[in-house]
Design an enzyme around this catalytic site. Structure first.
Site, PDB file in Angstrom:
ATOM      1  N   ILE A  15      37.815  45.788  39.362  1.00 14.63           N
ATOM      2  CA  ILE A  15      37.177  46.377  38.180  1.00 14.63           C
ATOM      3  C   ILE A  15      35.667  46.242  38.203  1.00 14.63           C
ATOM      4  O   ILE A  15      35.007  46.718  37.273  1.00 14.63           O
ATOM      5  CB  ILE A  15      37.727  45.747  36.886  1.00 14.63           C
ATOM      6  CG1 ILE A  15      37.538  44.225  36.910  1.00 14.63           C
ATOM      7  CG2 ILE A  15      39.180  46.115  36.671  1.00 14.63           C
ATOM      8  CD1 ILE A  15      37.885  43.566  35.607  1.00 14.63           C
ATOM      9  N   THR A  18      32.400  41.810  41.385  1.00 12.29           N
ATOM     10  CA  THR A  18      31.344  41.532  42.363  1.00 12.29           C
ATOM     11  C   THR A  18      30.110  42.370  42.073  1.00 12.29           C
ATOM     12  O   THR A  18      28.978  41.889  42.236  1.00 12.29           O
ATOM     13  CB  THR A  18      31.855  41.784  43.791  1.00 12.29           C
ATOM     14  OG1 THR A  18      32.965  40.908  44.047  1.00 12.29           O
ATOM     15  CG2 THR A  18      30.773  41.522  44.823  1.00 12.29           C
ATOM     16  N   LYS A  39      31.468  32.867  45.985  1.00 14.89           N
ATOM     17  CA  LYS A  39      32.814  33.429  45.800  1.00 14.89           C
ATOM     18  C   LYS A  39      33.727  32.631  46.713  1.00 14.89           C
ATOM     19  O   LYS A  39      33.987  33.029  47.856  1.00 14.89           O
ATOM     20  CB  LYS A  39      32.853  34.920  46.139  1.00 14.89           C
ATOM     21  CG  LYS A  39      34.198  35.574  45.779  1.00 14.89           C
ATOM     22  CD  LYS A  39      34.186  37.058  46.064  1.00 14.89           C
ATOM     23  CE  LYS A  39      35.545  37.690  45.775  1.00 14.89           C
ATOM     24  NZ  LYS A  39      35.837  37.816  44.344  1.00 14.89           N
TER      25      LYS A  39
END
Length: 224
Positions: A15, A18, A39
């Site tokens: 969505i 990032t 991450k």
């Protein structure tokens, strides 16, 4: 004093987490604020030498920090990388590997303790309730860290319900919600700003919209 830590959680998968995390990183740097962006878990990541690596989430976050795409930087940003574009628990099985929540949380806590200034952004994986190990979800990971959350939503049909469900989940688990960022979904029937307005009426937190290609709103960076 350790840096302020913010966990970037998703209301769903694919969505724009990032995209929002990278945009926020760039905005904080432009404001002269020290920021480190991680991450820890990343799926669908080709090997570093593969031409496709440049399009991976890890590569995008390193680029936002103006860091070289070398082995040391990649390992420092995303120590758990999997080739298959699946949830980490499933991707790990395909590679004959395992992942324990205690190891993941321990690594994150070490990064928190070792980041001495500015802001530390930790981007999650998938949606808030997506599995990260065989027994734990992204919510379990976030709860263990005890960090406040920035929730990222899309603008697709159904995104309002998904975002508000995630907001309610965070509230039920007493996790501070700093803001909601609505990332524009290509081909969505309504503008991201319209979706953001609907979410804002119920979220109990500031809501911002980001169109693809636009910088992170300064108001959002100011909350982080």
């Amino acid at each position: 004093m350790p840096a302020r830590t913010v966990f970037i959680a998703g209301a769903g998968t694919e969505i724009g987490k990032t995209y929002v995390t990278a945009a926020l990183t760039r905005r904080l740097r432009a404001l002269g604020r020290p920021v480190r962006t991680l991450k820890p878990l990343a799926s669908g990541v080709p090997p570093l030498g593969d031409p496709g690596f440049a399009g991976s989430d890890t590569a995008r976050l390193l680029d936002a920090q103006d860091l070289a795409l070398d082995e040391a930087a990649v390992e420092a940003c995303s120590p758990w990388r999997f080739s298959a574009p699946l949830s980490p628990d499933q991707a790990a099985v395909l590679e004959g590997r395992s992942l324990d929540l205690a190891d993941l949380v321990g690594w994150c806590r070490a990064q928190i303790a070792g980041t001495r200034e500015g802001t530390l952004l930790i981007e999650g994986v998938g949606g808030l309730m997506s599995p990260v190990t065989e027994t734990a979800t992204g919510l379990d990971w976030l709860r263990a860290l005890g960090a406040p959350a920035l929730l990222v939503s899309g603008s697709y049909l159904g995104a309002i319900s998904h975002a508000l469900t995630a907001c309610e989940t965070l509230r039920l688990h007493a996790i501070p919600l700093l803001a909601v960022a609505v990332s524009e979904t290509e081909g969505a029937p309504a503008p991201a700003s319209t979706v953001a307005g609907a979410i804002a009426r119920h979220a109990g937190a500031p809501v911002f919209s980001l169109r693809r290609g636009d910088p992170c709103p300064e108001g959002l960076a100011g909350l982080i």
